[in-house]
Each structure stands twice: as C-alpha cells, then as structure tokens.
Design a protein around this motif. Structure first.
Motif, PDB file in Angstrom:
ATOM      1  N   VAL A   1     -10.540 -18.854   7.348  1.00  0.00           N
ATOM      2  CA  VAL A   1     -11.715 -18.454   7.256  1.00  0.00           C
ATOM      3  C   VAL A   1     -11.996 -16.963   6.712  1.00  0.00           C
ATOM      4  O   VAL A   1     -12.982 -16.231   6.379  1.00  0.00           O
ATOM      5  CB  VAL A   1     -12.732 -18.375   8.679  1.00  0.00           C
ATOM      6  N   HIS A   2     -10.429 -16.538   6.650  1.00  0.00           N
ATOM      7  CA  HIS A   2     -10.345 -15.055   6.228  1.00  0.00           C
ATOM      8  C   HIS A   2      -8.852 -14.929   5.944  1.00  0.00           C
ATOM      9  O   HIS A   2      -8.021 -15.601   6.335  1.00  0.00           O
ATOM     10  CB  HIS A   2     -10.815 -13.929   7.031  1.00  0.00           C
ATOM     11  N   LYS A   3      -8.681 -14.339   4.660  1.00  0.00           N
ATOM     12  CA  LYS A   3      -7.282 -13.940   4.179  1.00  0.00           C
ATOM     13  C   LYS A   3      -7.025 -12.638   3.652  1.00  0.00           C
ATOM     14  O   LYS A   3      -8.022 -12.498   3.054  1.00  0.00           O
ATOM     15  CB  LYS A   3      -6.652 -15.105   3.311  1.00  0.00           C
ATOM     16  N   ASN A   4      -6.072 -11.938   3.851  1.00  0.00           N
ATOM     17  CA  ASN A   4      -5.996 -10.562   3.258  1.00  0.00           C
ATOM     18  C   ASN A   4      -4.483 -10.431   3.105  1.00  0.00           C
ATOM     19  O   ASN A   4      -3.526 -10.629   3.948  1.00  0.00           O
ATOM     20  CB  ASN A   4      -6.465  -9.669   4.316  1.00  0.00           C
ATOM     21  N   TYR A   5      -4.246  -9.853   2.084  1.00  0.00           N
ATOM     22  CA  TYR A   5      -2.949  -9.516   1.607  1.00  0.00           C
ATOM     23  C   TYR A   5      -2.631  -7.957   1.489  1.00  0.00           C
ATOM     24  O   TYR A   5      -3.316  -7.312   0.747  1.00  0.00           O
ATOM     25  CB  TYR A   5      -2.362 -10.261   0.274  1.00  0.00           C
ATOM     26  N   SER A   6      -1.542  -7.350   2.101  1.00  0.00           N
ATOM     27  CA  SER A   6      -1.254  -6.075   2.125  1.00  0.00           C
ATOM     28  C   SER A   6      -0.935  -5.394   1.037  1.00  0.00           C
ATOM     29  O   SER A   6      -0.039  -6.189   0.347  1.00  0.00           O
ATOM     30  CB  SER A   6      -0.690  -5.834   3.578  1.00  0.00           C
ATOM     31  N   LYS A   7      -0.997  -4.110   0.795  1.00  0.00           N
ATOM     32  CA  LYS A   7      -0.111  -3.606  -0.463  1.00  0.00           C
ATOM     33  C   LYS A   7       1.452  -3.775  -0.128  1.00  0.00           C
ATOM     34  O   LYS A   7       2.017  -3.345  -1.130  1.00  0.00           O
ATOM     35  CB  LYS A   7      -0.668  -2.036  -0.736  1.00  0.00           C
TER      36      LYS A   7
ATOM     37  N   GLN B   1       9.748  -1.393  11.911  1.00  0.00           N
ATOM     38  CA  GLN B   1       9.028  -0.846  10.659  1.00  0.00           C
ATOM     39  C   GLN B   1       7.591  -1.415  10.975  1.00  0.00           C
ATOM     40  O   GLN B   1       7.473  -2.685  10.947  1.00  0.00           O
ATOM     41  CB  GLN B   1       9.708  -0.907   9.431  1.00  0.00           C
ATOM     42  N   THR B   2       6.616  -0.460  11.070  1.00  0.00           N
ATOM     43  CA  THR B   2       5.174  -0.942  11.308  1.00  0.00           C
ATOM     44  C   THR B   2       4.609  -1.416   9.760  1.00  0.00           C
ATOM     45  O   THR B   2       4.553  -0.877   8.898  1.00  0.00           O
ATOM     46  CB  THR B   2       4.361   0.143  11.769  1.00  0.00           C
ATOM     47  N   ARG B   3       3.986  -2.674   9.683  1.00  0.00           N
ATOM     48  CA  ARG B   3       3.864  -3.144   8.532  1.00  0.00           C
ATOM     49  C   ARG B   3       2.639  -3.909   8.518  1.00  0.00           C
ATOM     50  O   ARG B   3       2.079  -4.412   9.742  1.00  0.00           O
ATOM     51  CB  ARG B   3       4.811  -4.430   7.952  1.00  0.00           C
ATOM     52  N   GLY B   4       1.488  -3.714   7.463  1.00  0.00           N
ATOM     53  CA  GLY B   4       0.461  -4.756   7.372  1.00  0.00           C
ATOM     54  C   GLY B   4      -0.744  -3.920   8.306  1.00  0.00           C
ATOM     55  O   GLY B   4      -1.692  -4.584   8.704  1.00  0.00           O
ATOM     56  N   ASP B   5      -0.669  -2.747   8.731  1.00  0.00           N
ATOM     57  CA  ASP B   5      -1.572  -2.004   9.557  1.00  0.00           C
ATOM     58  C   ASP B   5      -2.918  -1.763   8.694  1.00  0.00           C
ATOM     59  O   ASP B   5      -4.012  -1.728   9.446  1.00  0.00           O
ATOM     60  CB  ASP B   5      -1.328  -0.947  10.581  1.00  0.00           C
ATOM     61  N   ASP B   6      -2.583  -1.948   7.333  1.00  0.00           N
ATOM     62  CA  ASP B   6      -3.862  -1.509   6.517  1.00  0.00           C
ATOM     63  C   ASP B   6      -4.904  -2.888   6.605  1.00  0.00           C
ATOM     64  O   ASP B   6      -6.106  -2.657   6.225  1.00  0.00           O
ATOM     65  CB  ASP B   6      -3.567  -1.301   5.030  1.00  0.00           C
ATOM     66  N   ILE B   7      -4.277  -3.954   7.036  1.00  0.00           N
ATOM     67  CA  ILE B   7      -5.047  -5.286   7.155  1.00  0.00           C
ATOM     68  C   ILE B   7      -5.303  -5.547   8.665  1.00  0.00           C
ATOM     69  O   ILE B   7      -5.474  -7.106   9.069  1.00  0.00           O
ATOM     70  CB  ILE B   7      -4.648  -6.295   6.245  1.00  0.00           C
ATOM     71  N   ASP B   8      -4.803  -4.748   9.538  1.00  0.00           N
ATOM     72  CA  ASP B   8      -5.062  -4.929  11.245  1.00  0.00           C
ATOM     73  C   ASP B   8      -3.971  -6.046  11.411  1.00  0.00           C
ATOM     74  O   ASP B   8      -4.289  -7.167  12.138  1.00  0.00           O
ATOM     75  CB  ASP B   8      -6.406  -5.413  11.474  1.00  0.00           C
ATOM     76  N   ALA B   9      -2.717  -6.132  10.421  1.00  0.00           N
ATOM     77  CA  ALA B   9      -1.773  -7.259  10.903  1.00  0.00           C
ATOM     78  C   ALA B   9      -0.524  -6.965  11.626  1.00  0.00           C
ATOM     79  O   ALA B   9       0.024  -7.614  11.916  1.00  0.00           O
ATOM     80  CB  ALA B   9      -1.410  -7.678   9.596  1.00  0.00           C
ATOM     81  N   ALA B  10      -0.659  -5.788  12.038  1.00  0.00           N
ATOM     82  CA  ALA B  10       0.758  -5.202  12.848  1.00  0.00           C
ATOM     83  C   ALA B  10       0.741  -5.454  14.187  1.00  0.00           C
ATOM     84  O   ALA B  10      -0.421  -6.075  14.789  1.00  0.00           O
ATOM     85  CB  ALA B  10       0.744  -3.698  12.878  1.00  0.00           C
TER      86      ALA B  10
END
Length: 411
Positions: A96-102, A369-378
C-alpha cells in the motif's frame, strides 16, 4: 491473505459435485503456496496424488524466479499447471506504500488484513561490505507488538495479531522482486543477502510461523541463504530460545538495552518474567552447540543508546560484567526519536566513549549507522502508518504530556 493449509478432501468434494449442482455454490478458497516450507509443500503435493519432488520445482519458480503465474512454470506438465491454477495461488501481501531513501534504503508498507490497522512495514538496508554489496532486510513477524518496550514506537500501537508464513515470506519475496520486476524470468537473481527478524513484533511469540519461514530462507530450493545471514532478534523469551536449540541453527540477537534488571524492567518489561540471569544462561545454552558450520559462535547484543538513561560509564562496566562469559558482539544503536517519545538520543561523544570502554575490555563493539530516517525506516520508527487499535499510543501521549506539565510546574 489466503489460507495456507488446504483440505484436499474438501477440494475433491467440490470437484465431485453433481453436474446439476448450482453454479453459484461457494468455491473453495485457493491455497497460497507462497508461505509453505518444503516439507509442507511436499505433503501438499502428495495429498494431491502427485510426486513430492514437484514441491522443489514449484518452490524454485516462486522463490528464485519470482513467478506467480503457473503457466510460466515450463518444467511442469500442462495438466498439473491447470490443476494448480484451479486450487492454488501465489500471493504476496498487498503493497500500500513504498518509499526509497536517498541512501538506498527501501521501505514497504503491506496490508495483511482488513481495516486501517492491518498494516506492517519492512525495511531493506544496503551497505558496502568486504564481501561485496550487502542488502539486509528487516522483516516483521506480528502486526504491532505486545511487549511495549518503552523506547519502541511499534509497541505504542499495541498488538493485533501474528503474521502467517505467507505474510512473513512475502516480505522477503517482494524485496527481492523489487530489483527484478523488469528482468526476464530466467535471468532473475536473488538480491537480498541477509535477513533479520527484527521488524514489528516479537518473533518468538509467533514461533511456528517464524520457524517455518526461516527454514524456507535457508532452503536451497528457495532462497538458499547461509544460516549466518539469517538472524532472529528477541527481547528475551527464554523458553523459545531453548526450543530454537532443537529446531534450527540461525544467528541470535538479543535486544538487551540495559545491563541490570532494575533498568531493564523499565525499558523491556518482559525482563520481569525472564530476568537477565535467565536470559544470559539461555544464550549460553544456545551457542553451546559444537561444529564449525554452526552460526551459534556468538550472540549479537543490541543496545539502544538513550540519553541520560542507559549510557553512563557505570552502565558500560555493568555490561562488561554481565557479558564476560558470553561470546558476543555488541551493536550500539543511536536512538531514533518518535513523536512523544520520553527519551533523547545519546550524544555522539557519549556513544563513542561507551564503545571505547567495551572495546578496551575486549568486546567487539560497533555503532550502527542510522539509515533511512528520511523515510521513517530507521530502527524504532517502524510504526509508520499502522493505526492504533488499543489506544495505547493515545494513553502514552497523555502520560508524556502529564509528565511534561509536572516538569514545567516544578521549573
């Protein structure tokens, strides 16, 4: 999701209906083959009157070539494909939703039932490694979580239900397929290199489904993953850790987060039932198995760094004492704040100092290392779009607001 266990007699009964039976009679729900382990699928084919080796053939098409159409399974007879088409399906959870981080991180939100709250999240994190590009998938095992660890956003929504095997494996299937959608079927390759059962939920409280799913991950007819690259993370369900010793050989991670019972009771409430002495003893039993091929050479210790809570020098010293007889690697996790969280992230200097104390004592200790927090994935942000069905989040926000009001009045 469709049911995963078929009643062959029910299918036969439907097929043997009189020609005069009403056409509108309720059809048998199709069996979802996606989540079946090889033994389960072998039994399924045998119950159909087929040879059990068909299970391996179908599993390869599903998990190695990511095929969902039986018509594309060219090494299976047309007659069998027609039979499978009538009574089976290969169905991953709805995205229902997908997002790919930078930074390359990918996140999916899956619908796994009816209602706004029937959603789970899955996160894939890429990282360079000496052996090449590593893609680690963090898989959920439950809708919500009943354990309510005080620093975890997922726990604030409460617990709804366990995921089925198809819903668990479906996350891995979809993550692989996301790299293969435009690749010709016979040129497709599995892209996910590592799996951690570390998403929403406590995996050991959904034991059978998680166990069979991990067996599929290890199966050469499916994903063929190394047992060192499949990790189960638990908050400390001691009896199930002991059961795992008998059932499967995968890597074990412990969500520790506190080096003494008093603090861990507050942060990880299941500690009240299975305190640290019992938990560490269970970990020691888990890695006691001999053999060079075993993944049980050490336990990974997960430790989220909370500012002014569990990051003092004395806590590091307590960790050294607690883990002195347990072969372990320690992973320090900078806390990822979520709305109304009562904690803050430890400073970089404090985390580095904590790491140095443990490293100087001889432990392998890394900082995640914190990753993906721009897409609430951390880590700790997996609650995402999941609706709160228990009002636990609402109660939590009210409690935090009351505490803040008390602090303001005292200030």
């Amino acid at each position: 999701m469709s049911t995963e266990v078929v009643s062959v007699s029910a299918v036969s009964a439907e097929q043997q209906q009189s020609p005069s039976a009403p056409a509108q009679q309720t059809a048998v729900e199709k069996v979802n083959l996606l989540g079946m382990s090889r033994p389960q699928m072998e039994k399924f084919f045998e119950d159909m009157g087929e040879k059990k080796f068909r299970a391996g053939q179908v599993m390869k098409w599903i998990h190695q070539f990511f095929v969902t159409d039986f018509a594309e399974m060219t090494n299976i007879s047309g007659k069998l494909r027609e039979k499978l088409e009538k009574i089976c399906e290969i169905k991953a959870p709805e995205v229902v939703h997908k997002n790919y981080s930078k930074d390359g991180t990918r996140k999916w939100v899956f619908r796994v039932g009816d209602g706004e709250g029937s959603l789970v999240e899955t996160v894939l994190i890429p990282a360079e490694h000496r052996s090449g590009l590593r893609r680690t998938l963090c898989i959920s095992s439950q809708v919500g979580c009943a354990l309510d660890c005080s620093f975890c956003s997922t726990g604030k929504q409460g617990f709804q239900r366990d995921l089925s095997q198809a819903e668990i494996i479906g996350q891995l299937w979809m993550a692989n397929y996301s790299y293969m959608e435009d690749v010709p079927v016979l040129e497709r390759e599995r892209s996910v290199t590592n799996v951690v059962m570390m998403g929403m939920g406590e995996p050991l409280l959904n034991y059978d489904a998680v166990l069979n799913s991990m067996r599929t991950m290890l199966d050469d007819f499916a994903y063929g993953m190394s047992k060192r690259r499949v990790t189960l993370s638990t908050s400390g369900v001691v009896p199930k850790i002991d059961q795992m010793v008998k059932d499967i050989d995968v890597a074990l991670a412990i969500s520790l987060h506190a080096p003494n019972d008093e603090l861990r009771n507050e942060l990880v409430p299941i500690n009240k039932k299975y305190p640290l002495e019992q938990l560490i003893a269970a970990c020691q039993r888990y890695i006691a198995k001999d053999g060079n091929e075993s993944s049980r050479k050490h336990v990974t210790i997960e430790y989220v760094m909370l500012d002014g809570v569990n990051d003092y020098p004395e806590h590091a010293q307590q960790m050294i004492k607690l883990l002195k007889n347990l072969p372990s690697k320690i992973n320090l996790i900078p806390f990822n704040p979520f709305p109304h969280a009562p904690y803050g992230r430890s400073s970089r200097n404090r985390i580095i100092s904590f790491q140095k104390t443990l490293s100087d004592a001889g432990f392998v200790c890394t900082i995640r290392q914190t990753r993906g927090d721009d897409i609430d994935a951390a880590c700790g942000q997996l609650v995402g779009q999941v609706a709160d069905r228990t009002r636990r989040a609402e109660q939590w926000k009210k409690k935090v607001a009351q505490q803040n009001e008390i602090l303001r009045s005292q200030g």
